[in-house]
Design an enzyme around this catalytic site. Structure first.
Site, PDB file in Angstrom:
ATOM      1  N   ASP A   1       1.144  -1.182  -0.259  1.00 37.72           N
ATOM      2  CA  ASP A   1       0.239   0.528   0.022  1.00 37.72           C
ATOM      3  C   ASP A   1       1.064   1.326   0.075  1.00 37.72           C
ATOM      4  OD1 ASP A   1      -2.094  -1.322  -0.328  1.00 37.72           O
ATOM      5  OD2 ASP A   1      -2.884  -0.850   1.674  1.00 37.72           O
TER       6      ASP A   1
ATOM      7  N   ASP B   1      -4.475   2.310  -4.511  1.00 37.66           N
ATOM      8  CA  ASP B   1      -2.799   2.337  -4.557  1.00 37.66           C
ATOM      9  C   ASP B   1      -2.314   1.001  -3.736  1.00 37.66           C
ATOM     10  OD1 ASP B   1      -4.472   2.797  -1.564  1.00 37.66           O
ATOM     11  OD2 ASP B   1      -3.044   3.824  -0.562  1.00 37.66           O
TER      12      ASP B   1
END
Length: 519
Positions: free
Chosen positions: A398, A441
């Site tokens: 992430d 993301d």
């Protein structure tokens, strides 16, 4: 211990390219026995040094030498090993096409025409989209020429050879000279076959063209026994028998002694033609028989059988020898007609390759993320099905506080960040592995390696992103990654693997972000 995943490559042929290029230089000059000795030494050293890329190039040189020496089965074995190598078809397109073309030639010479033409079609398709004006493209086209010639697809072979010659502009380069000598040999073999189907005027044009090229390079003292042997054949075919015999006397015994059967076969042909022109028909027959014994391909043997039949009709004129020659002409015309069938087979194989490429492109588009070029959620789901296999390691990633990046710098900057991270992930994945963007993301990397090495890869990715000069994109921008890593356990499903990697990802976030959690 430092990881071996990212070696410093100083040459497209590998870090120790000089060793393999020496092997190829010997092959180009026709010193095939020396080539095998040099290849044996080079490959032993390269194996110790761990330079598999250069070792692969050396093995190609070994394959050419074995083929030239008539050891077709051994050459084919090397070619099949190269094509089956896990890394063999993941390099530059021209290099991959070269391997396919070379193995196609070995297959054709071994009588496996369908398999050979199929690989030849693959090589052609790769070269259609490969960068030109390079040594790799030049070399691949030269291999394509040889493969097409083995199938007696002379027209295609000439187109390939002209493309190879067009790839280099330096007239005195070693590779340029080798290509023109290769082209000259193609023209001579084509001319000999044209003579057999009574197209003498076309044959004479090709012999003259070949002779002009050979004279040009031999006058420049290019060290090529093959070039001299070819020139001897041209001289014999154009009535320059004294010049031809000088070359024969100088080289024939040496070529026989060194086991260079290809050059010796051509010299026996030239000697036989010279003797027949002088009326020494039985001596000419002896030379053609000696050449026939050195043949590897049926098409080569046909050349000398034809010369034997012509000699027999002159030595013992009569109904019997004329009948034999007429029957041979009939057989040759039938074989010549089979070339058209092979052209059709190649066209069909090429069409199949095009269709396969179209399907692959469509599949790639369906499983690619439009922004980053990495795999998308569809590919992620597909890889998760098989992620439970032993040896698989899943890395989840992430971007830390990505929403804040979008809010503070704009969504355009956020997209730039994702693209940069995707490039780093792509650079750290090997053939068979995959990097995926499966959320805004959120990234995943499927690694086919041990947990220990996967940790090294993950940490290297994190450090590369951390050290990136993000100010070049937006002043004040800072990007870090949180990561969770899990290696597959025996009997574990893909879902279980994902859950463990995901829990470690969140552990990394809770511990302060910008870190890897792997235990």
């Amino acid at each position: 211990m430092a990881s071996e995943r990212l070696p410093a490559v100083v040459s497209p042929y590998g870090p120790y390219a000089g060793m393999a290029l020496h092997v190829h230089d010997l092959t180009i000059r026709g010193h095939h026995s020396e080539t095998l000795v040099a290849a044996e030494r080079a490959e032993a050293i390269l194996r110790i040094l761990g330079d598999d890329r250069t070792r692969r190039v050396s093995r190609l040189g070994r394959m050419y030498a074995l083929s030239a020496l008539g050891r077709v089965d051994e050459a084919l074995r090397v070619g099949e090993e190269l094509a089956a190598d896990g890394a063999a078809l993941t390099g530059p397109r021209s290099t991959d096409a070269k391997i396919l073309a070379d193995t196609a030639r070995m297959l054709i010479q071994a009588g496996r025409m369908d398999d050979g033409l199929h690989r030849l079609a693959y090589a052609m398709a790769m070269l259609d989209v490969a960068p030109r004006k390079s040594l790799r493209y030049f070399s691949a086209m030269a291999s394509l020429c040889e493969s097409a010639k083995s199938a007696e697809l002379f027209e295609l072979a000439e187109v390939a050879m002209l493309n190879a010659l067009d790839a280099f502009d330096t007239p005195d380069d070693l590779y340029r000279s080798s290509a023109e000598l290769q082209y000259a040999e193609l023209l001579i073999e084509w001319a000999l076959r044209l003579e057999q189907v009574q197209r003498d005027e076309e044959a004479a044009v090709l012999v003259d063209k070949s002779m002009a090229m050979l004279r040009y390079w031999m006058e420049r003292a290019v060290d090529s026994p093959l070039g001299m042997a070819l020139l001897a054949v041209c001289y014999a075919k154009t009535g320059l028998h004294a010049e031809s015999q000088t070359i024969v006397d100088e080289l024939l015994l040496r070529m026989r002694g060194e086991g260079q059967d290809h050059e010796a076969r051509l010299l026996h042909l030239a000697h036989g033609l010279n003797l027949r022109a002088a009326g020494e028909l039985r001596a000419a027959r002896r030379e053609f028989l000696a050449a026939d014994e050195l043949c590897v391909r049926p098409s080569q043997r046909l050349i000398f059988q034809y010369e034997l039949a012509v000699t027999a009709t002159r030595d013992q004129p009569g109904e019997a020898t004329r009948t034999v020659l007429a029957a041979l002409h009939s057989h040759i015309r039938m074989l010549w007609q089979l070339r058209l069938d092979r052209r059709t087979m190649l066209q069909q194989a090429y069409r199949r390759v095009e269709l396969e490429a179209a399907r692959t492109t469509a599949d790639l588009a369906a499983t690619s993320d439009a922004l980053t070029g990495l795999g998308n959620r569809r590919l992620f789901d597909r890889r998760m099905v098989s992620a439970g296999d032993a040896g698989s390691t899943l890395l989840l990633i992430d971007v830390d506080r990505f929403k804040d990046i979008n809010d503070a710098f704009s969504h355009g900057v956020g997209d730039r960040v994702l693209v940069e991270i995707a490039a780093v992930l792509h650079a750290h994945t090997r053939h068979g592995e995959a990097a995926v963007r499966f959320g805004g993301d959120e990234f995943a990397v499927f690694l086919e390696t041990s947990e220990h090495e996967a940790r090294q890869v993950a940490e290297r990715i994190r450090q590369v992103v951390l050290a990136r000069d993000w100010n070049a994109i937006a002043p004040g921008l800072r990007v870090t990654l949180s990561m969770g890593l899990a290696a597959c356990r025996p009997g574990e499903t893909g879902r279980d693997l994902y859950d463990r990697a995901d829990s470690r990802l969140y552990a990394a976030k809770r511990a302060g972000r910008n870190r890897l959690a792997a235990a």
